[in-house]
Write a protein that holds these residues in place. Structure first.
Motif, PDB file in Angstrom:
ATOM      1  N   MET A 196       8.997 -20.523  -4.417  1.00  0.00           N
ATOM      2  CA  MET A 196       8.357 -19.555  -5.290  1.00  0.00           C
ATOM      3  C   MET A 196       8.437 -18.292  -4.639  1.00  0.00           C
ATOM      4  N   GLU A 197       8.566 -17.215  -5.713  1.00  0.00           N
ATOM      5  CA  GLU A 197       9.156 -15.708  -5.281  1.00  0.00           C
ATOM      6  C   GLU A 197       7.798 -14.943  -5.197  1.00  0.00           C
ATOM      7  N   THR A 198       7.659 -13.970  -4.282  1.00  0.00           N
ATOM      8  CA  THR A 198       6.484 -12.995  -4.387  1.00  0.00           C
ATOM      9  C   THR A 198       6.524 -12.463  -5.668  1.00  0.00           C
ATOM     10  N   PRO A 199       5.398 -12.146  -6.137  1.00  0.00           N
ATOM     11  CA  PRO A 199       5.598 -11.065  -7.245  1.00  0.00           C
ATOM     12  C   PRO A 199       5.836  -9.701  -6.922  1.00  0.00           C
ATOM     13  N   ASP A 200       6.190  -9.003  -7.806  1.00  0.00           N
ATOM     14  CA  ASP A 200       6.686  -7.732  -7.314  1.00  0.00           C
ATOM     15  C   ASP A 200       5.525  -6.637  -6.860  1.00  0.00           C
ATOM     16  N   ILE A 201       4.384  -7.005  -7.583  1.00  0.00           N
ATOM     17  CA  ILE A 201       3.283  -6.075  -7.389  1.00  0.00           C
ATOM     18  C   ILE A 201       2.584  -6.407  -5.929  1.00  0.00           C
ATOM     19  N   LEU A 202       2.870  -7.477  -5.610  1.00  0.00           N
ATOM     20  CA  LEU A 202       2.457  -7.983  -4.166  1.00  0.00           C
ATOM     21  C   LEU A 202       3.373  -7.152  -3.286  1.00  0.00           C
ATOM     22  N   ILE A 203       4.706  -7.092  -3.550  1.00  0.00           N
ATOM     23  CA  ILE A 203       5.565  -6.387  -2.522  1.00  0.00           C
ATOM     24  C   ILE A 203       5.313  -4.893  -2.469  1.00  0.00           C
ATOM     25  N   ALA A 204       4.880  -4.506  -3.837  1.00  0.00           N
ATOM     26  CA  ALA A 204       4.595  -3.044  -3.815  1.00  0.00           C
ATOM     27  C   ALA A 204       3.500  -2.743  -3.251  1.00  0.00           C
ATOM     28  N   ILE A 205       2.328  -3.614  -3.455  1.00  0.00           N
ATOM     29  CA  ILE A 205       0.986  -3.241  -2.604  1.00  0.00           C
ATOM     30  C   ILE A 205       1.190  -3.340  -0.949  1.00  0.00           C
ATOM     31  N   GLY A 206       2.021  -4.369  -0.540  1.00  0.00           N
ATOM     32  CA  GLY A 206       2.356  -4.368   0.766  1.00  0.00           C
ATOM     33  C   GLY A 206       2.914  -3.306   1.213  1.00  0.00           C
ATOM     34  N   ASN A 207       3.984  -2.555   0.622  1.00  0.00           N
ATOM     35  CA  ASN A 207       4.738  -1.358   0.852  1.00  0.00           C
ATOM     36  C   ASN A 207       3.691  -0.203   1.055  1.00  0.00           C
ATOM     37  N   PHE A 208       2.893   0.043  -0.146  1.00  0.00           N
ATOM     38  CA  PHE A 208       2.080   0.909   0.007  1.00  0.00           C
ATOM     39  C   PHE A 208       1.087   0.986   1.101  1.00  0.00           C
ATOM     40  N   ALA A 209       0.461  -0.401   1.520  1.00  0.00           N
ATOM     41  CA  ALA A 209      -0.284  -0.523   2.562  1.00  0.00           C
ATOM     42  C   ALA A 209       0.294  -0.055   4.128  1.00  0.00           C
ATOM     43  N   LEU A 210       1.700  -0.639   4.137  1.00  0.00           N
ATOM     44  CA  LEU A 210       2.542  -0.210   5.309  1.00  0.00           C
ATOM     45  C   LEU A 210       2.625   1.191   5.553  1.00  0.00           C
ATOM     46  N   TYR A 211       3.049   1.972   4.427  1.00  0.00           N
ATOM     47  CA  TYR A 211       3.446   3.486   4.306  1.00  0.00           C
ATOM     48  C   TYR A 211       2.143   4.127   4.602  1.00  0.00           C
ATOM     49  N   PHE A 212       0.974   3.813   3.910  1.00  0.00           N
ATOM     50  CA  PHE A 212      -0.432   4.473   4.207  1.00  0.00           C
ATOM     51  C   PHE A 212      -1.002   4.243   5.489  1.00  0.00           C
ATOM     52  N   GLY A 213      -0.800   3.067   5.982  1.00  0.00           N
ATOM     53  CA  GLY A 213      -1.327   2.911   7.348  1.00  0.00           C
ATOM     54  C   GLY A 213      -0.543   3.640   8.399  1.00  0.00           C
ATOM     55  N   ILE A 214       0.798   3.702   8.256  1.00  0.00           N
ATOM     56  CA  ILE A 214       1.740   4.598   9.152  1.00  0.00           C
ATOM     57  C   ILE A 214       1.272   5.967   8.945  1.00  0.00           C
TER      58      ILE A 214
END
Length: 137
Positions: free
Chosen positions: A1-19
Motif C-alpha cells: 500500500m502506497e503512502t498518501p501524498d498528503i502524509l509525505i507532505a506533512i512529514g516533510n513539513f514536520a522535518l523542515y519545520f523541526g530543523i
C-alpha cells in the motif's frame, strides 16, 4: 500500500519545520557568543529596548533567510548548508556594523540607546532579505 501524498507532505513539513526551530535555537546561541554584550541579560533583567530591537531584528533577518533556504532547497543537506550560510551572514552583519559603521554599537546598546538598536535591527533584517534573495539556483 502506497503512502498518501498528503502524509509525505506533512512529514516533510514536520522535518523542515523541526530543523528550522533547531536552527533558530542554534542562531540564538551563536549570535550571543559573537556579540560581546549579553542580550538575554540586557533584555530579561534590564528591560533594554535597544538590545531587544537589535536582537529581534537579527532573529527576523535570520528567519527570513532560513525560510528562503527551506523553500529553495532541493534536499535536507542543501537546506542545512544554506541555513549555516544564513547564520554566518547574520554574524558578519553584526561584525560589519561593529567594526566599520558604528564602532561603539556595543556600548550604545548596553546604554539602551534606541537609535543604535534600530540601526542594528534594520541592518540585520536587510541582510536577511538580501541573503534570502540570493539563495537561488
Amino acid at each position: 500500500m502506497e503512502t498518501p501524498d498528503i502524509l509525505i507532505a506533512i512529514g516533510n513539513f514536520a522535518l523542515y519545520f523541526g530543523i528550522s526551530l533547531v536552527f533558530l535555537m542554534l542562531f540564538k546561541f551563536v549570535y550571543t557568543i559573537v556579540t560581546p554584550h549579553d542580550e538575554w541579560t540586557l533584555i530579561k533583567d534590564q528591560q533594554n529596548v535597544a538590545a531587544s530591537i537589535g536582537f529581534g531584528g537579527a532573529i527576523i533577518g535570520f528567519a527570513i533567510a532560513l525560510a528562503s533556504a527551506a523553500s529553495n532547497s532541493v534536499s535536507l543537506l542543501d537546506f542545512a548548508t544554506w541555513g549555516v550560510i544564513a547564520l554566518i551572514a547574520q554574524c558578519l552583519a553584526f561584525a560589519v556594523i561593529r567594526f566599520i559603521f558604528m564602532p561603539k554599537i556595543v556600548e550604545r546598546i548596553e546604554q539602551n540607546e534606541i537609535s543604535a538598536g534600530v540601526v542594528l535591527g534594520a541592518t540585520s533584517i536587510a541582510i536577511g532579505l538580501l541573503n534570502a534573495a540570493c539563495m537561488s539556483y
